[in-house]
Design an enzyme around this catalytic site. Structure first.
Site, PDB file in Angstrom:
ATOM      1  N   LYS A 112       0.853  -1.185   0.000  1.00 49.75           N
ATOM      2  CA  LYS A 112       0.000   0.000   0.000  1.00 49.75           C
ATOM      3  C   LYS A 112       0.887   1.231   0.000  1.00 49.75           C
ATOM      4  O   LYS A 112       1.816   1.343   0.798  1.00 49.75           O
ATOM      5  CB  LYS A 112      -0.916   0.014   1.234  1.00 49.75           C
ATOM      6  CG  LYS A 112      -1.914   1.179   1.202  1.00 49.75           C
ATOM      7  CD  LYS A 112      -2.957   1.068   2.304  1.00 49.75           C
ATOM      8  CE  LYS A 112      -2.378   1.377   3.654  1.00 49.75           C
ATOM      9  NZ  LYS A 112      -3.410   1.363   4.722  1.00 49.75           N
ATOM     10  N   ARG A 160     -10.874  -2.163   6.703  1.00 51.44           N
ATOM     11  CA  ARG A 160     -10.119  -3.095   7.565  1.00 51.44           C
ATOM     12  C   ARG A 160      -9.915  -2.499   8.951  1.00 51.44           C
ATOM     13  O   ARG A 160      -9.846  -3.206   9.949  1.00 51.44           O
ATOM     14  CB  ARG A 160      -8.813  -3.518   6.922  1.00 51.44           C
ATOM     15  CG  ARG A 160      -7.760  -2.451   6.625  1.00 51.44           C
ATOM     16  CD  ARG A 160      -6.912  -2.052   7.800  1.00 51.44           C
ATOM     17  NE  ARG A 160      -5.642  -1.469   7.383  1.00 51.44           N
ATOM     18  CZ  ARG A 160      -4.959  -0.609   8.100  1.00 51.44           C
ATOM     19  NH1 ARG A 160      -5.425  -0.173   9.276  1.00 51.44           N
ATOM     20  NH2 ARG A 160      -3.803  -0.152   7.660  1.00 51.44           N
ATOM     21  N   GLY A 169      -7.968   6.667  16.411  1.00 49.19           N
ATOM     22  CA  GLY A 169      -7.392   7.830  15.747  1.00 49.19           C
ATOM     23  C   GLY A 169      -5.952   8.151  16.088  1.00 49.19           C
ATOM     24  O   GLY A 169      -5.227   8.729  15.283  1.00 49.19           O
ATOM     25  N   SER A 214      -5.481   0.622  18.382  1.00 53.94           N
ATOM     26  CA  SER A 214      -5.011   0.157  17.075  1.00 53.94           C
ATOM     27  C   SER A 214      -4.246   1.268  16.370  1.00 53.94           C
ATOM     28  O   SER A 214      -4.549   2.450  16.540  1.00 53.94           O
ATOM     29  CB  SER A 214      -6.184  -0.298  16.200  1.00 53.94           C
ATOM     30  OG  SER A 214      -7.049   0.790  15.915  1.00 53.94           O
TER      31      SER A 214
END
Length: 321
Positions: free
Chosen positions: A66, A109, A220, A293
């Site tokens: 990516k 995702r 975020g 995350s």
């Protein structure tokens, strides 16, 4: 090599199949080198950019990269500040197979990973979701979470009430029972799951607001300069991460460490360990859990592989038809 359009990429990534695909990739594993960061100088400092390269592969299966270009000055030109493209290859031959919309892969995702983690970390009877933020990922969270929990209400908070109300209206039109939450503290106190997807650089969520049994999902804060929760949130919670890379770059974690509110040795488990049944997740109905995350090329590869396989299957059906 095929060019798979943004609508087609999205069509082939329903959360009902994306969550299991992510889980399988975390179980099977893949090679994920550290992402490459390159500064791209512009004619002025305001035009400077950043290029990120995020590769991952499974031997004998798929190889993907990516590319993400970030040009913060693009708003003056009426352009998005971030663009991304995903290129999928045959990992045995290096043959390029497809180019896909990287933004769609990233947003879907990301929401799917949060919902997957919530399968282990939120209470099984959780019914009230609070979404903090109104961007692309935030708009997908109720749909992703609906795959793992029987949501009865969804509330949306944003600094801009008009943006929150606009997302509420879109969610209601999509069949999600949503309403605007004007008071963030009150909304956090009554939520079973709080999911934040913002670009905040100072804490929005206070640990004193978290009630026993709450699950806090922080999406975020993916750079050291960003933060969505105060140190008290981490002090009160069992902390889980998608990958240990979060310990190096997530402002929520680094800020709490600097304040002495939390230490990296207190990390409970990773999403990989949850998927592999190496940790059971939530231990009681009263436990406060926190999932941080930062994203991983593993998740991108899982989503791109799923989209390509589904696209290829649909194309074969159309040819036969």
């Amino acid at each position: 090599m095929q060019i798979i359009s943004q609508p087609s990429t999205e069509q082939h990534l329903p959360f009902s199949t994306l969550l299991p695909a992510l889980e399988r990739m975390f179980i099977d594993g893949c090679q994920v080198p550290l992402r490459h960061n390159h500064a791209i100088p512009g004619s002025t400092d305001d035009d400077n950019g950043i290029l990120l390269l995020m590769p991952a592969w499974q031997t004998g299966q798929y190889l993907g990269v990516k590319t993400v270009s970030i040009f913060s000055g693009n708003h003056r030109k009426g352009l998005p500040g971030l663009h991304s493209v995903y290129i999928l290859y045959n990992a045995s031959t290096g043959q390029p197979l497809a180019v896909m919309d990287g933004d769609t892969i990233t947003s879907r995702r990301t929401a799917a990973a949060s919902a997957l983690a919530a399968r282990w970390l939120s209470r099984p009877d959780a019914k009230k979701l609070l979404v903090v933020g109104t961007g692309r990922v935030a708009s997908l969270l109720p749909h992703a979470y609906s795959c793992v929990r029987d949501l009865q209400t969804v509330e949306v908070w944003n600094r801009n009430p008009e943006s929150a109300q606009a997302l509420v209206e879109r969610l209601n039109a999509q069949g999600i029972a949503a309403k605007h939450a004007p008071d963030l503290e009150a909304a956090v106190r009554r939520a079973d799951i709080v999911s934040c997807a913002t670009l905040a650089t100072a804490p929005l969520i206070r640990g004193e607001w978290l009630q026993p049994g709450t699950h806090l999902d922080l999406i975020g804060s993916f750079t050291p300069a960003m933060r969505e929760a105060d140190g008290d949130c981490l002090r009160k919670a069992s902390v889980f991460v998608d990958t240990t890379e979060a310990l190096l770059k997530a402002g929520d974690l680094l800020g709490a460490i600097d304040e002495g509110a939390w230490a990296k040795e207190q990390l409970t488990a990773t999403l990989e360990q949850l998927c592999r049944s190496q940790h059971a997740g939530r231990r009681s109905a009263e436990e406060i859990t926190l999932f941080k995350s930062v994203g991983s090329a593993l998740e991108d590869l899982a989503a791109a592989s799923l989209a390509y396989d589904a696209w290829e299957g649909a194309a074969a059906v159309n040819v036969q038809g």
